[in-house]
Design a protein around this motif. Structure first.
Motif, PDB file in Angstrom:
ATOM      1  N   PHE A   3       0.755  -1.206  -0.167  1.00  7.02           N
ATOM      2  CA  PHE A   3      -0.101  -0.177   0.098  1.00  7.02           C
ATOM      3  C   PHE A   3       0.635   1.147  -0.110  1.00  7.02           C
ATOM      4  O   PHE A   3       2.137   1.085   0.271  1.00  7.02           O
ATOM      5  N   ALA A   4       0.323   2.258  -0.257  1.00 10.14           N
ATOM      6  CA  ALA A   4       1.228   3.636  -0.299  1.00 10.14           C
ATOM      7  C   ALA A   4       0.431   4.803  -0.122  1.00 10.14           C
ATOM      8  O   ALA A   4      -0.987   5.104  -0.452  1.00 10.14           O
ATOM      9  N   ILE A   5       0.883   5.800   0.213  1.00 14.48           N
ATOM     10  CA  ILE A   5       0.461   7.285   0.304  1.00 14.48           C
ATOM     11  C   ILE A   5       0.743   7.901  -1.100  1.00 14.48           C
ATOM     12  O   ILE A   5       1.817   7.850  -1.368  1.00 14.48           O
ATOM     13  N   SER A   6      -0.319   8.380  -1.629  1.00 12.33           N
ATOM     14  CA  SER A   6      -0.205   8.986  -3.183  1.00 12.33           C
ATOM     15  C   SER A   6      -0.684  10.644  -2.915  1.00 12.33           C
ATOM     16  O   SER A   6      -1.758  10.816  -2.380  1.00 12.33           O
ATOM     17  N   ILE A   7       0.215  11.409  -3.526  1.00 11.26           N
ATOM     18  CA  ILE A   7      -0.134  12.755  -3.589  1.00 11.26           C
ATOM     19  C   ILE A   7       0.221  13.340  -4.845  1.00 11.26           C
ATOM     20  O   ILE A   7       1.494  12.995  -5.177  1.00 11.26           O
ATOM     21  N   GLY A   8      -0.471  14.052  -5.336  1.00  9.47           N
ATOM     22  CA  GLY A   8      -0.318  14.987  -6.677  1.00  9.47           C
ATOM     23  C   GLY A   8      -0.546  16.368  -6.109  1.00  9.47           C
ATOM     24  O   GLY A   8      -1.642  16.597  -5.798  1.00  9.47           O
ATOM     25  N   VAL A   9       0.403  17.379  -6.767  1.00  9.35           N
ATOM     26  CA  VAL A   9       0.179  18.638  -6.631  1.00  9.35           C
ATOM     27  C   VAL A   9      -0.057  19.284  -7.979  1.00  9.35           C
ATOM     28  O   VAL A   9       0.853  19.388  -8.790  1.00  9.35           O
ATOM     29  N   TYR A  10      -1.291  19.912  -8.368  1.00 11.76           N
ATOM     30  CA  TYR A  10      -1.608  20.262  -9.674  1.00 11.76           C
ATOM     31  C   TYR A  10      -1.655  22.092  -9.630  1.00 11.76           C
ATOM     32  O   TYR A  10      -2.133  22.538  -8.607  1.00 11.76           O
ATOM     33  N   GLU A  11      -1.249  22.546 -10.819  1.00  8.97           N
ATOM     34  CA  GLU A  11      -1.542  23.952 -10.860  1.00  8.97           C
ATOM     35  C   GLU A  11      -2.216  24.205 -12.237  1.00  8.97           C
ATOM     36  O   GLU A  11      -1.993  23.925 -13.168  1.00  8.97           O
ATOM     37  N   GLY A  70      -4.552  22.627 -13.547  1.00 14.00           N
ATOM     38  CA  GLY A  70      -4.571  21.202 -13.862  1.00 14.00           C
ATOM     39  C   GLY A  70      -3.542  20.569 -14.502  1.00 14.00           C
ATOM     40  O   GLY A  70      -3.654  19.471 -15.148  1.00 14.00           O
ATOM     41  N   THR A  71      -2.264  21.194 -14.384  1.00 11.35           N
ATOM     42  CA  THR A  71      -1.171  20.462 -14.717  1.00 11.35           C
ATOM     43  C   THR A  71      -0.446  20.131 -13.591  1.00 11.35           C
ATOM     44  O   THR A  71      -0.240  20.667 -12.595  1.00 11.35           O
ATOM     45  N   GLY A  72       0.194  18.616 -13.559  1.00  8.71           N
ATOM     46  CA  GLY A  72       0.801  18.023 -12.782  1.00  8.71           C
ATOM     47  C   GLY A  72       2.168  18.735 -12.337  1.00  8.71           C
ATOM     48  O   GLY A  72       3.095  18.697 -13.313  1.00  8.71           O
ATOM     49  N   ILE A  73       2.491  19.396 -11.182  1.00  5.54           N
ATOM     50  CA  ILE A  73       3.670  19.802 -11.061  1.00  5.54           C
ATOM     51  C   ILE A  73       4.650  19.096  -9.948  1.00  5.54           C
ATOM     52  O   ILE A  73       5.741  18.560 -10.166  1.00  5.54           O
ATOM     53  N   LEU A  74       4.004  18.513  -8.875  1.00  9.08           N
ATOM     54  CA  LEU A  74       4.712  17.598  -7.891  1.00  9.08           C
ATOM     55  C   LEU A  74       4.000  16.173  -7.754  1.00  9.08           C
ATOM     56  O   LEU A  74       2.796  16.183  -7.765  1.00  9.08           O
ATOM     57  N   GLY A  75       4.775  15.283  -7.674  1.00 10.80           N
ATOM     58  CA  GLY A  75       4.048  13.966  -7.390  1.00 10.80           C
ATOM     59  C   GLY A  75       4.924  13.114  -6.507  1.00 10.80           C
ATOM     60  O   GLY A  75       6.216  13.046  -6.495  1.00 10.80           O
ATOM     61  N   TYR A  76       4.047  12.521  -5.625  1.00  4.70           N
ATOM     62  CA  TYR A  76       4.573  11.590  -4.360  1.00  4.70           C
ATOM     63  C   TYR A  76       4.114  10.266  -4.409  1.00  4.70           C
ATOM     64  O   TYR A  76       2.596  10.210  -4.358  1.00  4.70           O
ATOM     65  N   ILE A  77       4.648   9.194  -4.285  1.00  3.66           N
ATOM     66  CA  ILE A  77       4.095   8.059  -3.750  1.00  3.66           C
ATOM     67  C   ILE A  77       5.287   7.218  -3.008  1.00  3.66           C
ATOM     68  O   ILE A  77       6.229   7.104  -3.286  1.00  3.66           O
ATOM     69  N   GLY A 116       8.726  13.224  -7.601  1.00  2.00           N
ATOM     70  CA  GLY A 116       9.086  14.242  -9.050  1.00  2.00           C
ATOM     71  C   GLY A 116       8.562  15.636  -8.896  1.00  2.00           C
ATOM     72  O   GLY A 116       7.629  15.788  -8.653  1.00  2.00           O
ATOM     73  N   GLN A 117       9.333  16.430  -9.760  1.00  5.26           N
ATOM     74  CA  GLN A 117       8.631  17.812 -10.131  1.00  5.26           C
ATOM     75  C   GLN A 117       8.785  17.785 -11.537  1.00  5.26           C
ATOM     76  O   GLN A 117       9.881  17.449 -12.298  1.00  5.26           O
ATOM     77  N   LYS A 118       7.797  18.487 -12.083  1.00  4.66           N
ATOM     78  CA  LYS A 118       7.727  18.639 -13.526  1.00  4.66           C
ATOM     79  C   LYS A 118       9.055  19.384 -14.348  1.00  4.66           C
ATOM     80  O   LYS A 118       9.466  20.512 -13.498  1.00  4.66           O
ATOM     81  N   GLY A 119       9.672  18.799 -15.068  1.00  3.89           N
ATOM     82  CA  GLY A 119      10.902  19.330 -15.611  1.00  3.89           C
ATOM     83  C   GLY A 119      12.330  19.229 -15.003  1.00  3.89           C
ATOM     84  O   GLY A 119      13.332  19.572 -15.641  1.00  3.89           O
ATOM     85  N   LYS A 120      11.928  18.422 -14.013  1.00  2.00           N
ATOM     86  CA  LYS A 120      13.230  17.946 -12.937  1.00  2.00           C
ATOM     87  C   LYS A 120      13.559  16.740 -12.838  1.00  2.00           C
ATOM     88  O   LYS A 120      14.373  16.311 -11.769  1.00  2.00           O
ATOM     89  N   GLY A 121      12.745  15.839 -13.488  1.00  2.00           N
ATOM     90  CA  GLY A 121      12.965  14.531 -13.258  1.00  2.00           C
ATOM     91  C   GLY A 121      12.377  13.633 -12.291  1.00  2.00           C
ATOM     92  O   GLY A 121      11.666  14.421 -11.226  1.00  2.00           O
ATOM     93  N   ILE A 171      -4.484   8.140  -9.336  1.00  2.00           N
ATOM     94  CA  ILE A 171      -3.663   8.584 -10.513  1.00  2.00           C
ATOM     95  C   ILE A 171      -2.859   9.765 -10.229  1.00  2.00           C
ATOM     96  O   ILE A 171      -1.385   9.817 -10.935  1.00  2.00           O
ATOM     97  N   ALA A 172      -3.031  10.703  -9.625  1.00  2.00           N
ATOM     98  CA  ALA A 172      -2.631  12.113  -9.539  1.00  2.00           C
ATOM     99  C   ALA A 172      -1.019  12.134  -9.275  1.00  2.00           C
ATOM    100  O   ALA A 172      -0.320  12.666 -10.250  1.00  2.00           O
ATOM    101  N   GLY A 173      -0.599  11.584  -8.343  1.00  2.00           N
ATOM    102  CA  GLY A 173       0.925  11.499  -8.059  1.00  2.00           C
ATOM    103  C   GLY A 173       2.014  10.711  -9.088  1.00  2.00           C
ATOM    104  O   GLY A 173       2.817  11.077  -9.507  1.00  2.00           O
ATOM    105  N   GLY A 174       1.182   9.377  -9.634  1.00  2.00           N
ATOM    106  CA  GLY A 174       1.839   8.792 -10.575  1.00  2.00           C
ATOM    107  C   GLY A 174       1.769   9.339 -11.705  1.00  2.00           C
ATOM    108  O   GLY A 174       2.815   9.115 -12.523  1.00  2.00           O
ATOM    109  N   LYS A 175       0.907  10.069 -12.200  1.00  2.00           N
ATOM    110  CA  LYS A 175       1.071  10.614 -13.513  1.00  2.00           C
ATOM    111  C   LYS A 175       2.200  11.512 -13.750  1.00  2.00           C
ATOM    112  O   LYS A 175       2.799  11.388 -14.643  1.00  2.00           O
ATOM    113  N   VAL A 176       2.523  12.295 -12.647  1.00  2.00           N
ATOM    114  CA  VAL A 176       3.556  13.181 -12.831  1.00  2.00           C
ATOM    115  C   VAL A 176       5.149  12.637 -12.862  1.00  2.00           C
ATOM    116  O   VAL A 176       5.939  12.647 -13.576  1.00  2.00           O
ATOM    117  N   LEU A 177       5.100  11.472 -12.044  1.00  2.00           N
ATOM    118  CA  LEU A 177       6.319  10.418 -11.843  1.00  2.00           C
ATOM    119  C   LEU A 177       6.555  10.014 -13.392  1.00  2.00           C
ATOM    120  O   LEU A 177       7.600   9.962 -13.795  1.00  2.00           O
TER     121      LEU A 177
END
Length: 264
Positions: free
Chosen positions: A102-110, A112-119, A130-135, A215-221
Motif C-alpha cells: 500500500f502507499a500514500i499518494s499525492i499529486g500537486v497540480y496547478e 490542471g497541470t501536474g507539478i509535484l508527484g509523490y508515492i 518528482g517535479q515537472k521538468g526536473k525528473g 492517479i495524480a501522483g503517479g502521472k507526474v512521475l
C-alpha cells in the motif's frame, strides 16, 4: 509565483511523518468499514491520515485546494489554482490484510497541470517523488528515462478480474495481450503499480476504473521519465472524474493501445 521547492520540502516532511504514524498503527486494532461494496474498505487510519495532511496544508497554504479520497477536502468543480490530490492509503485491502503493498499518494497540480508527484511505499520506506521538468527519483536515486520494450518482453500489471467476464471490457480483447506479454502482475495498489512503471519494475499498467487520487501522483512521475499516461482510448485524463487508465513505456503504450485495446 509558487515556491515549488518549499512546497516539495514540506510535502516530503509530511509524507514521512504520516508514514511513521501508519507503521505505528500496525500494533493497534483497526476500525474497518466498507464504502461502495464489501470489498471497498476504509479504516480509521485512512481517515486520520487524510485529516493529518489537510491540517498541515491548511496551516501553511490556506489558499490551496484539496481533493481527498475520504472526502475531508474541498468539493471541486475545476482544477483552477493549486490543488493537492491525496490518497491517504492506496491499497487499503492490502493494508488491512497484509500490512504490505500500500502507499500514500499525492499529486500537486496547478491549473490542471501536474507539478509535484509523490508515492510513498510506507513499509519499504521508498519515496518516489518528482517535479515537472526536473525528473523523478526513488529516495535519492534519480530514475532513468524509460526505454522502449517489445510486447513479448514486457511485464505488465492488470487485475485478473478484467480478463474475466465483466461489463467494462470484452475479455477477448485482453486475453491476447495477456498471452503475448512475458508476464502479468497485480499488486492491488494503483499508486504502487504506477511507481513501478516509473522505476522500470513494470513496463505497463492498465485498469478499467480509477479515481483522480489513485492517479495524480503517479502521472507526474511517469511523465517525468518519458512514460505515457492516457485512458484506454488514448485520451488525456480528466482528474475530476473516474477514468480507465493505461500507463506504459514509450512505444509499448502505443502498441497496447492500438494493437490490442483499439485494434481496427
Amino acid at each position: 509565483m509558487s515556491n515549488w521547492s518549499e512546497m516539495d520540502t514540506y510535502a516530503k516532511q509530511w509524507i514521512k511523518e504520516a508514514g511513521k504514524k501508519v507503521r505505528e498503527s500496525f500494533q493497534t486494532e483497526l476500525n474497518i468499514q466498507t464504502k461502495s461494496n464489501r470489498n471497498d474498505l476504509v479504516t480509521n487510519i485512512d481517515k486520520e491520515t487524510e485529516q493529518f495532511f489537510i491540517e498541515k496544508i491548511r496551516a501553511v497554504y490556506p489558499n490551496h485546494k484539496i481533493l481527498g479520497e475520504e472526502g475531508f477536502g474541498d468539493e471541486l468543480e475545476s482544477l483552477d489554482g493549486i490543488v493537492w490530490i491525496i490518497d491517504p492509503i492506496d491499497g487499503t485491502m492490502n493494508f488491512v490484510h497484509q500490512q504490505r503493498n500500500f502507499a500514500i499518494s499525492i499529486g500537486v497540480y496547478e491549473n490542471g497541470t501536474g507539478i509535484l508527484g509523490y508515492i510513498y511505499d510506507v513499509v519499504h520506506d521508498e519515496l518516489y517523488h518528482g517535479q515537472k521538468g526536473k525528473g523523478a527519483y526513488m529516495n535519492d536515486y534519480a530514475l532513468p528515462k524509460l526505454e522502449a520494450v517489445k510486447v513479448e518482453n514486457a511485464v505488465i500489471a492488470l487485475n485478473a478480474l478484467w480478463v474475466t467476464e465483466n461489463r467494462k471490457i470484452d475479455p477477448s480483447i485482453l486475453a491476447p495481450l495477456v498471452r503475448d506479454v512475458r508476464a502479468t502482475r497485480s499488486y492491488g495498489s494503483a499508486a504502487l503499480e504506477m511507481a513501478f512503471v516509473a522505476s522500470g519494475r513494470l513496463d505497463a499498467y492498465l485498469t478499467m476504473r480509477l479515481a483522480p487520487w489513485d492517479i495524480a501522483g503517479g502521472k507526474v512521475l511517469i511523465e517525468e521519465v518519458g512514460g505515457v499516461v492516457t485512458d484506454l482510448k488514448g485520451n488525456e485524463l480528466n482528474l475530476l472524474n473516474k477514468s480507465s487508465l493505461l500507463v506504459g513505456k514509450p512505444r509499448l503504450h502505443n502498441r497496447i493501445l492500438y494493437d490490442y485495446l483499439n485494434k481496427g
